[in-house]
Design a protein around this motif. Structure first.
Motif, PDB file in Angstrom:
ATOM      1  N   GLU A 123     -87.632   4.131   5.868  1.00  0.00           N
ATOM      2  CA  GLU A 123     -89.212   4.672   5.524  1.00  0.00           C
ATOM      3  C   GLU A 123     -89.102   5.495   4.395  1.00  0.00           C
ATOM      4  O   GLU A 123     -88.200   6.439   4.033  1.00  0.00           O
ATOM      5  CB  GLU A 123     -89.688   5.122   6.749  1.00  0.00           C
ATOM      6  CG  GLU A 123     -89.693   4.085   7.964  1.00  0.00           C
ATOM      7  CD  GLU A 123     -90.579   5.100   8.905  1.00  0.00           C
ATOM      8  OE1 GLU A 123     -90.688   6.311   9.031  1.00  0.00           O
ATOM      9  OE2 GLU A 123     -90.701   4.307  10.019  1.00  0.00           O
ATOM     10  N   LEU A 124     -90.156   5.305   3.648  1.00  0.00           N
ATOM     11  CA  LEU A 124     -90.392   6.007   2.378  1.00  0.00           C
ATOM     12  C   LEU A 124     -91.748   6.868   2.924  1.00  0.00           C
ATOM     13  O   LEU A 124     -92.810   6.300   3.316  1.00  0.00           O
ATOM     14  CB  LEU A 124     -91.057   5.098   1.074  1.00  0.00           C
ATOM     15  CG  LEU A 124     -89.949   4.329   0.630  1.00  0.00           C
ATOM     16  CD1 LEU A 124     -90.531   3.558  -0.704  1.00  0.00           C
ATOM     17  CD2 LEU A 124     -88.687   5.147   0.061  1.00  0.00           C
ATOM     18  N   TRP A 125     -91.541   8.343   2.815  1.00  0.00           N
ATOM     19  CA  TRP A 125     -92.692   9.219   3.158  1.00  0.00           C
ATOM     20  C   TRP A 125     -93.192   9.707   2.113  1.00  0.00           C
ATOM     21  O   TRP A 125     -92.687   9.856   0.901  1.00  0.00           O
ATOM     22  CB  TRP A 125     -91.998  10.278   4.137  1.00  0.00           C
ATOM     23  CG  TRP A 125     -91.477   9.814   5.501  1.00  0.00           C
ATOM     24  CD1 TRP A 125     -91.718   8.460   5.914  1.00  0.00           C
ATOM     25  CD2 TRP A 125     -91.018  10.489   6.660  1.00  0.00           C
ATOM     26  NE1 TRP A 125     -91.085   8.348   7.094  1.00  0.00           N
ATOM     27  CE2 TRP A 125     -90.580   9.488   7.588  1.00  0.00           C
ATOM     28  CE3 TRP A 125     -90.719  11.763   6.677  1.00  0.00           C
ATOM     29  CZ2 TRP A 125     -89.989   9.974   8.646  1.00  0.00           C
ATOM     30  CZ3 TRP A 125     -90.140  12.209   7.888  1.00  0.00           C
ATOM     31  CH2 TRP A 125     -89.875  11.257   8.867  1.00  0.00           C
ATOM     32  N   GLU A 126     -94.571  10.654   2.253  1.00  0.00           N
ATOM     33  CA  GLU A 126     -95.220  11.169   1.134  1.00  0.00           C
ATOM     34  C   GLU A 126     -94.337  12.464   0.777  1.00  0.00           C
ATOM     35  O   GLU A 126     -94.340  12.819  -0.267  1.00  0.00           O
ATOM     36  CB  GLU A 126     -96.467  11.630   1.817  1.00  0.00           C
ATOM     37  CG  GLU A 126     -97.363  12.755   0.931  1.00  0.00           C
ATOM     38  CD  GLU A 126     -97.688  11.998  -0.360  1.00  0.00           C
ATOM     39  OE1 GLU A 126     -97.881  12.599  -1.330  1.00  0.00           O
ATOM     40  OE2 GLU A 126     -97.985  10.760  -0.418  1.00  0.00           O
ATOM     41  N   LYS A 127     -93.671  12.944   1.801  1.00  0.00           N
ATOM     42  CA  LYS A 127     -92.874  14.395   1.398  1.00  0.00           C
ATOM     43  C   LYS A 127     -91.775  13.985   0.543  1.00  0.00           C
ATOM     44  O   LYS A 127     -91.314  14.810  -0.180  1.00  0.00           O
ATOM     45  CB  LYS A 127     -92.200  14.888   2.585  1.00  0.00           C
ATOM     46  CG  LYS A 127     -91.220  14.252   3.482  1.00  0.00           C
ATOM     47  CD  LYS A 127     -90.660  14.845   4.686  1.00  0.00           C
ATOM     48  CE  LYS A 127     -89.938  16.179   4.458  1.00  0.00           C
ATOM     49  NZ  LYS A 127     -89.205  16.627   5.440  1.00  0.00           N
ATOM     50  N   ASP A 128     -91.287  12.617   0.498  1.00  0.00           N
ATOM     51  CA  ASP A 128     -90.464  12.287  -0.617  1.00  0.00           C
ATOM     52  C   ASP A 128     -90.629  12.349  -2.178  1.00  0.00           C
ATOM     53  O   ASP A 128     -89.725  12.322  -3.039  1.00  0.00           O
ATOM     54  CB  ASP A 128     -89.781  10.854  -0.241  1.00  0.00           C
ATOM     55  CG  ASP A 128     -89.157  10.553   0.970  1.00  0.00           C
ATOM     56  OD1 ASP A 128     -88.532  11.583   1.650  1.00  0.00           O
ATOM     57  OD2 ASP A 128     -89.440   9.408   1.519  1.00  0.00           O
ATOM     58  N   ASN A 129     -91.789  12.782  -2.270  1.00  0.00           N
ATOM     59  CA  ASN A 129     -92.193  13.051  -3.643  1.00  0.00           C
ATOM     60  C   ASN A 129     -91.745  14.300  -4.121  1.00  0.00           C
ATOM     61  O   ASN A 129     -91.666  14.871  -5.252  1.00  0.00           O
ATOM     62  CB  ASN A 129     -93.846  12.936  -3.869  1.00  0.00           C
ATOM     63  CG  ASN A 129     -94.242  11.449  -3.837  1.00  0.00           C
ATOM     64  OD1 ASN A 129     -93.861  10.728  -4.394  1.00  0.00           O
ATOM     65  ND2 ASN A 129     -95.361  11.383  -2.900  1.00  0.00           N
TER      66      ASN A 129
END
Length: 383
Positions: A123-129
């Motif tokens: 999964e790609l999460w918003e926090k990965d930014n």
């Protein structure tokens, strides 16, 4: 003109999403449509399907689109590749994320040539930014591996996602350090997402999918050939706010990542190394040319936090528990660090008898304070 009347809706994807993915895959297969042209077409026509319905006159308005490519778009016939690719995407439970999807990494959208879509496991999460790339040599030293794990572990504990390339050496330690810190990590492949390379990292890749994601822009079945790794490196840096190079020779692919990070307007950090080591010559040169020298994770955080104002909680390093050691044992322990030291060095600098030093090292090794390497070299264990 490309049509979709042979598409099947018997899949985990809805018919609409399968149809949409079909056009994304088909557009990228048109000769002459690379990442930049593909993204310009999408910006103009909103969807890949509308691109295939556009007239030659409309297509001529796209900057950089050659007449041969216009003809190829208009005349493009489905060769069943896109449908077969979708069948495998669904069978292998891969997520297909387009640049228009809210899950698509925001940092990656900002580079000159972002991939129009990504194959994702996990999964790609918003926090990965809030992420940092940590890369380096495949032929890593013990010092480089230890430093990478410490940096990655601490950065994930502070809230960063660690991005790397799943390669042997520094990349592997970057992922492992992030996982040890209880954080998230993303692995970007230079092959199809169904072909994990190197093979010995298959187990690590499985763990990463549960604590982050494995990502690739390449079609399924793409072999890990050398030509694929520079494009892979631009995605690693593109995901991130900055790139940390731990160890690299003059010819290391990590220097390509550093160059691409600079071109993308990212920060570049480098860990200094032994001036006599071939694996440190690239990183030391980066520092000489202006990369920020890294001795501690805070050196990285102070550069990216003022710009991005991320809420990071400071952390105190927990000193290793050394209760139960004799004064002589503690003396040997204190002489060691992440650089391998020969037993003769420890004898000389401790002032202790050789047989006592050997006995103390054995005791420290049994208590997992130190680790013996080939050639009577010793290194302090990470705790």
């Amino acid at each position: 003109m490309l049509k979709t009347n042979t598409l099947s809706s018997k899949s985990p994807l809805t018919f609409y999403h399968r149809q949409e993915a079909f056009f994304w895959l088909s557009l990228r297969q048109v000769p002459g449509v690379g990442n930049v042209i593909c993204n310009r077409l999408i910006k103009k026509f909103q969807t890949p399907e509308k691109v295939f319905h556009a007239s030659p006159e409309e297509l001529k308005k796209i900057e950089g689109l050659r007449s041969q490519t216009i003809e190829a778009i208009v005349a493009f016939k489905d060769n069943d590749w896109a449908k077969k690719e979708l069948d495998q995407i669904e069978k292998q439970e891969i997520t297909f994320v387009t640049i228009q999807d809210e899950r698509f990494p925001r940092n990656l959208k900002e580079i000159y040539d972002p991939p129009p879509f990504l194959y994702v496991k996990g999964e790609l999460w918003e926090k990965d930014n809030l992420s940092l790339a940590v890369v380096g040599s495949r032929n890593a030293s013990s010092y480089g591996k230890a430093m990478t794990k410490r940096l990655s572990r601490t950065l994930t504990e502070r809230g960063f996602t660690i991005v790397s390339g799943l390669a042997r050496g520094i990349d592997t330690c970057a992922h492992r350090g992030a996982l040890e810190g209880g954080g998230r990590t993303l692995a970007v492949l230079g092959s199809g997402i169904d072909l994990i390379y190197p093979w010995e990292n298959k187990g690590l890749a499985e763990v990463i999918t549960r604590h982050g994601a494995i990502v690739s822009e390449f079609p399924l079945g793409t072999q890990p050939e050398a030509i694929n790794f520079p494009p892979r490196n631009r995605i690693i840096s593109g995901f991130s706010l900055g790139a940390v190079i731990v160890e690299a020779s003059f010819r290391s692919g990590s220097l390509i990542t550093a160059r691409m990070a600079l071109e993308q307007g990212r920060e570049v950090f480098a860990v200094p190394g032994n001036v006599d080591s071939p694996w440190s010559k690239g990183t030391n040169r980066l520092i000489k040319e202006g990369a920020k020298l890294i001795m501690d994770p805070d050196d990285i955080i102070e550069e990216v936090l003022p710009q991005y104002k991320a809420p990071i909680t400071s952390r105190q390093e927990k000193p290793p528990e050394t209760k139960g050691l004799t004064p002589e044992g503690r003396k040997i322990f204190d002489l060691l660090d992440s650089n391998p030291l020969h037993i003769d060095h420890l004898i000389q600098h401790s002032g202790l008898r050789p047989n006592l030093v050997s006995s103390l090292l054995l005791e420290l090794e049994l208590k997992e304070f130190v680790k013996q390497l080939p050639g009577k070299m010793f290194i302090k264990c990470e705790r």
